[in-house]
Design an enzyme around this catalytic site. Structure first.
Site, mmCIF file in Angstrom:
data_model
loop_
_atom_site.group_PDB
_atom_site.id
_atom_site.type_symbol
_atom_site.label_atom_id
_atom_site.label_comp_id
_atom_site.label_asym_id
_atom_site.label_seq_id
_atom_site.Cartn_x
_atom_site.Cartn_y
_atom_site.Cartn_z
ATOM 1 N N THR A 1 1.639 -3.673 2.642
ATOM 2 C CA THR A 1 2.907 -3.641 1.898
ATOM 3 C C THR A 1 3.944 -4.497 2.615
ATOM 4 O O THR A 1 4.595 -5.363 2.005
ATOM 5 C CB THR A 1 3.404 -2.183 1.758
ATOM 6 O OG1 THR A 1 2.456 -1.466 0.969
ATOM 7 C CG2 THR A 1 4.776 -2.110 1.103
ATOM 8 N N ASN B 1 -7.436 -4.252 -6.948
ATOM 9 C CA ASN B 1 -7.671 -2.915 -6.404
ATOM 10 C C ASN B 1 -8.057 -1.873 -7.440
ATOM 11 O O ASN B 1 -8.614 -0.850 -7.104
ATOM 12 C CB ASN B 1 -6.431 -2.431 -5.637
ATOM 13 C CG ASN B 1 -5.163 -2.592 -6.435
ATOM 14 O OD1 ASN B 1 -4.873 -3.664 -6.949
ATOM 15 N ND2 ASN B 1 -4.389 -1.531 -6.566
ATOM 16 N N CYS C 1 -1.222 4.140 -4.892
ATOM 17 C CA CYS C 1 0.185 3.770 -4.674
ATOM 18 C C CYS C 1 1.057 4.054 -5.879
ATOM 19 O O CYS C 1 2.271 4.134 -5.763
ATOM 20 C CB CYS C 1 0.305 2.298 -4.314
ATOM 21 S SG CYS C 1 -0.697 1.884 -2.913
HETATM 22 N N1 PMP Z 1 -2.401 -4.632 -1.720
HETATM 23 C C1 PMP Z 1 -3.475 -4.062 -2.304
HETATM 24 C C2 PMP Z 1 -4.320 -4.878 -3.232
HETATM 25 C C3 PMP Z 1 -3.786 -2.721 -2.052
HETATM 26 O O1 PMP Z 1 -4.849 -2.166 -2.622
HETATM 27 C C4 PMP Z 1 -2.956 -1.983 -1.164
HETATM 28 C C5 PMP Z 1 -3.250 -0.537 -0.847
HETATM 29 N N2 PMP Z 1 -3.407 0.276 -1.967
HETATM 30 C C6 PMP Z 1 -1.848 -2.622 -0.589
HETATM 31 C C7 PMP Z 1 -1.608 -3.944 -0.886
HETATM 32 C C8 PMP Z 1 -0.914 -1.902 0.350
HETATM 33 O O2 PMP Z 1 -1.547 -1.642 1.566
HETATM 34 P P1 PMP Z 1 -0.901 -0.677 2.668
HETATM 35 O O3 PMP Z 1 -1.347 0.701 2.323
HETATM 36 O O4 PMP Z 1 -1.498 -1.132 3.963
HETATM 37 O O5 PMP Z 1 0.560 -0.868 2.649
#
Ligand code: PMP
Length: 376
Positions: A71, A150, A321
């Protein structure tokens, strides 16, 4: 328990916890401290950075920064590059299938006066290279398109995107590789900037990487001390950085084997769920085998996910998320499915280390539970 939610997070490898615990115990010094204990910690930190760079195959082309997660890396890359280069052009391009940490950073840029183009999704969950080519012009300074989606596991044509971006504009190409690293091989010769996250590759949470090709200048978004060359201040968690090197060593050396197992599970689930009027498979053929997304045509996904979870079977309705927000999945919606479909998609995701027979057990429980739920 059946854990089919590895795209949300993976279980850390035992060796990762061992590295983390050992270094926290024996070498807990602040790597920025000037005494010998601190400089020893700093040596380990730099060793981890070099190991990660070589494990990923970056060939010394990139500056690598440790961040708090993908993020932050995405925010840093997008806001940092575009703010720095605004005078060279104010047009930026992304896809309509990105993670919120990318999309919401672009929304912020819109407020700052940038023209943001959101490329449409194909039914297969990727972009059209023609549409990208038509959007690129001499005002375009930045293009950000993810490596693997994702939610549905579609794989984006990053080599072709890189070539188009560099032949048709002066822009740089950034890719969110959070779901690609550890699932698919990546050729970093076709990437200018990338993000990744430790907890998706058997590492620990709250650690990310930002890779920037040397010579590309970006503004920092966090201000403070001189850590990470002053670019990303804050005390660096050396044991955490070292534990990512351990995670990547294990994760990447087992990629072929894990991929084979993930494909076996994916193929089996597809064979049991395909050609059934109750479901439509949203994951494209040719996507990564680690993710399988199906749309429930007559069942509420949230009800099924809850029923499964009561039996210790864990899947997602959408990306973790955004799972608490109202409305459906924007990825499913942008792929051309209906509002109803976007609220009733289920993602099953694997890490390729699942025990034998788990897929058969999953299907048995899945059909038992779906049979108990009233159709809508
Ligand atoms: N980008 C993608 C494609 C993700 O799948 C995720 C996590 N769901 C993130 C960014 C964010 O990652 P983080 O949990 O390390 O902030």
């Amino acid at each position: 328990m059946i854990y089919f939610d590895s795209a949300a997070t993976t279980k850390p490898y035992k060796e990762v916890l061992e590295t983390f615990n050992k270094l926290n115990d024996e070498l807990f010094a602040n790597p920025a401290s000037s005494h010998l204990f601190g400089s020893k910690a700093n040596t380990y930190l730099e060793k981890a950075r070099n190991q990660i760079s070589s494990l990923l195959g970056l060939n010394d082309r990139f500056n690598l920064y440790f961040t708090s997660g993908a993020t932050e890396s995405n925010n840093q890359a997008i806001l940092g590059y575009c703010r720095r280069h605004k005078k060279e052009g104010n047009k930026v391009i992304t896809s309509s299938l990105e993670h919120p940490s990318v999309t919401n950073a672009f929304k912020e840029l819109e407020k700052e006066g940038f023209e943001v183009i959101y490329l449409n999704s194909s039914k297969e969950g990727t972009i059209s290279l023609n549409e990208l080519e038509n959007a690129l012009d001499n005002k375009t300074i930045f293009v950000s398109v993810m490596g693997v989606n994702n939610e549905v596991g579609s794989i984006f044509p990053y080599r072709e995107i890189y070539k188009l971006v560099h032949s048709k504009s002066k822009a740089v190409f950034m890719s969110d590789l959070t779901q690609m690293i550890g699932k698919e091989k990546v050729d970093f010769n076709y990437i200018d900037m990338f993000s990744m996250s430790s907890h998706k590759v058997g590492g620990l949470k709250s650690l990310g990487l930002l890779g920037v090709v040397k010579g590309i200048n970006i503004d920092q978004i966090i201000y403070g001390g001189e850590q990470e060359g002053g670019f990303r201040p804050g005390t660096v968690n050396m044991p955490l950085a070292c534990s990512l090197a351990t995670a990547l060593r294990i994760n990447l050396s087992s990629l072929d084997e894990r991929r084979k197992r993930a494909k076996e599970i994916n193929d089996y689930l597809r064979s049991k769920l395909d050609n059934n009027p109750l479901f439509e498979i949203a994951s494209p053929i040719g996507g990564t085998p680690f993710i399988l997304n199906i749309i429930l045509k007559h069942t509420k996904a949230s009800v099924l996910v809850e029923a499964l979870s009561k039996r210790e079977v864990y899947v997602s309705t959408r990306s973790a998320c955004s799972s608490h927000s109202e409305g459906g999945s924007s990825v499913i919606l942008n792929m051309g499915y209906s509002e109803f479909d976007s609220k009733n998609a289920i993602r099953m995701s694997f890490n390729g280390l699942e025990q034998k027979g788990v897929e058969q057990e999953f299907i048995k429980i899945f059909f038992e539970e779906i049979g108990k739920i009233k159709s809508i």
